[in-house]
Design an enzyme around this catalytic site. Sequence first.
Site, PDB file in Angstrom:
ATOM      1  N   ASP A   1       0.829  -1.218   0.000  1.00  0.00           N
ATOM      2  CA  ASP A   1       0.000   0.000   0.000  1.00  0.00           C
ATOM      3  C   ASP A   1       0.866   1.271   0.000  1.00  0.00           C
ATOM      4  O   ASP A   1       2.060   1.215   0.260  1.00  0.00           O
ATOM      5  CB  ASP A   1      -0.842   0.094   1.294  1.00  0.00           C
ATOM      6  CG  ASP A   1      -1.770  -1.085   1.506  1.00  0.00           C
ATOM      7  OD1 ASP A   1      -1.915  -1.907   0.601  1.00  0.00           O
ATOM      8  OD2 ASP A   1      -2.344  -1.160   2.618  1.00  0.00           O
TER       9      ASP A   1
ATOM     10  N   TYR B   1       5.243 -10.023   6.601  1.00  0.00           N
ATOM     11  CA  TYR B   1       5.280  -8.583   6.872  1.00  0.00           C
ATOM     12  C   TYR B   1       5.704  -8.377   8.320  1.00  0.00           C
ATOM     13  O   TYR B   1       5.383  -9.202   9.188  1.00  0.00           O
ATOM     14  CB  TYR B   1       3.892  -7.965   6.684  1.00  0.00           C
ATOM     15  CG  TYR B   1       3.540  -7.659   5.246  1.00  0.00           C
ATOM     16  CD1 TYR B   1       3.783  -6.402   4.701  1.00  0.00           C
ATOM     17  CD2 TYR B   1       2.970  -8.634   4.434  1.00  0.00           C
ATOM     18  CE1 TYR B   1       3.461  -6.119   3.386  1.00  0.00           C
ATOM     19  CE2 TYR B   1       2.642  -8.356   3.107  1.00  0.00           C
ATOM     20  CZ  TYR B   1       2.896  -7.096   2.592  1.00  0.00           C
ATOM     21  OH  TYR B   1       2.590  -6.817   1.289  1.00  0.00           O
TER      22      TYR B   1
END
Lengths: 245, 245
Positions: free
Chosen positions: A53, A111
């Site tokens: 993102d 992540y």
Amino acid sequence: MNNYKLTIQYDGARYKGWQRLGNNDNTIQGKIENVLTELAGEKIEIIGSSRTDAGVHAYEQIANFKMKKNSTEEEVMQYLNRYLPNDISVVDVTLEHERFHARYNAKDKTYVYKIWNEQYPHPFMRKYSMHVEEKLDIEKMRQASQYFLGKHDFTSFSNAKSKKKSMVREIYSLEINENEGFIEIRIRGNGFLYNMVRKIVGTLIEVGLGEKDAATIPSIIESKERIQTGRMADAQGLYLEKVGF
Amino acid sequence: MNNYKLTIQYDGARYKGWQRLGNNDNTIQGKIENVLTELAGEKIEIIGSSRTDAGVHAYEQIANFKMKKNSTEEEVMQYLNRYLPNDISVVDVTLEHERFHARYNAKDKTYVYKIWNEQYPHPFMRKYSMHVEEKLDIEKMRQASQYFLGKHDFTSFSNAKSKKKSMVREIYSLEINENEGFIEIRIRGNGFLYNMVRKIVGTLIEVGLGEKDAATIPSIIESKERIQTGRMADAQGLYLEKVGF
């Protein structure tokens, strides 16, 4: 056609995320494609493993692209690092067999989210972590994290637009560690929906602050209603750490 | 009068260095004094252990100040961190005996210089280190570093303006270590002249690149001529790491 695999590191602060939107937008994919198109003398498109993102960083994003020109791995790497802005770095280039595909072949993604959990700000990490001043209860966060493991429909932990595609993802592990004032939340799964990691982290922070009870998480997941989820953690604390093949 | 000792961390990028120049300048000392003057209701002056140059960072700068108001250490720390910009952080406050003086009582200072020594830029450390693409010969740099040890007149390794004050300083240790692509040069001494660490590091880099022979260093020191010294390393790679008392 040569098929090159790139290992890319970037500071996402200045960019609208990985995925190219138009032809001259400020995305990481777009920046890399523009440089490669110059090198190749033909229009190059790259395939990234993960669509990070806007504002999200990467220690190790993987991408691949095909090109007719016979450049060595070293030449591709030098050319990219010479012409890319210095917040995007190509740390490795290898030639792969022609069927290698950075997205289809990716088996899992890890992540890591960094929270700076001291009263005072961290001068050097202030743009690379989220600052939470109030002490987080890590044991409670660890209890809460167990509910996310396994295969679930993560509709309520996503801002994904499409309702046609499957919202089911599998989370393999979710670890929370303290490290010199930082709390690191490391999450590995077969894939993540739009904003999903940040919504999970935001919920874990609410649990750590005592604002939400860990035991409510299963019903939030089951509800498949986004309104049930709380805060979303800032993009600046999130890093794509590893892509597994 | 209460005498408070502050332990301060800062990202120096936006500042003209530690030392206040005028009343409303962009210095770290000035920023802290302005906040403390608000807290105290009287004009406050702080004494720093080390006058870091413009752009130089600190992991641990020490300062002290006297104030009539009876604030607790916790109150002083919270007030400062609330009103200081978030690239300056107060990580500790203690009450000291009235004669404690951050500059006079400082016995030694340790600076660390970070060089990123890979072909590609480091996206997260690009503003917090100096990037040298060509591989440095660390063994040669270590040999060169020995010549700086001990007591010397460092006129040729400084841009200090005053010629009245002594230019003699003693360097206790100078270590060079590799750490995951970084070369860290750690230098401890009883004090450092204006730009002295950056000129020593710049010379060590020239030796590491093969541009200068280590054996020429003693004659450069003896010459006391600034024209003899070469490059000066960028401010952004330098950190005040510790002040010893």
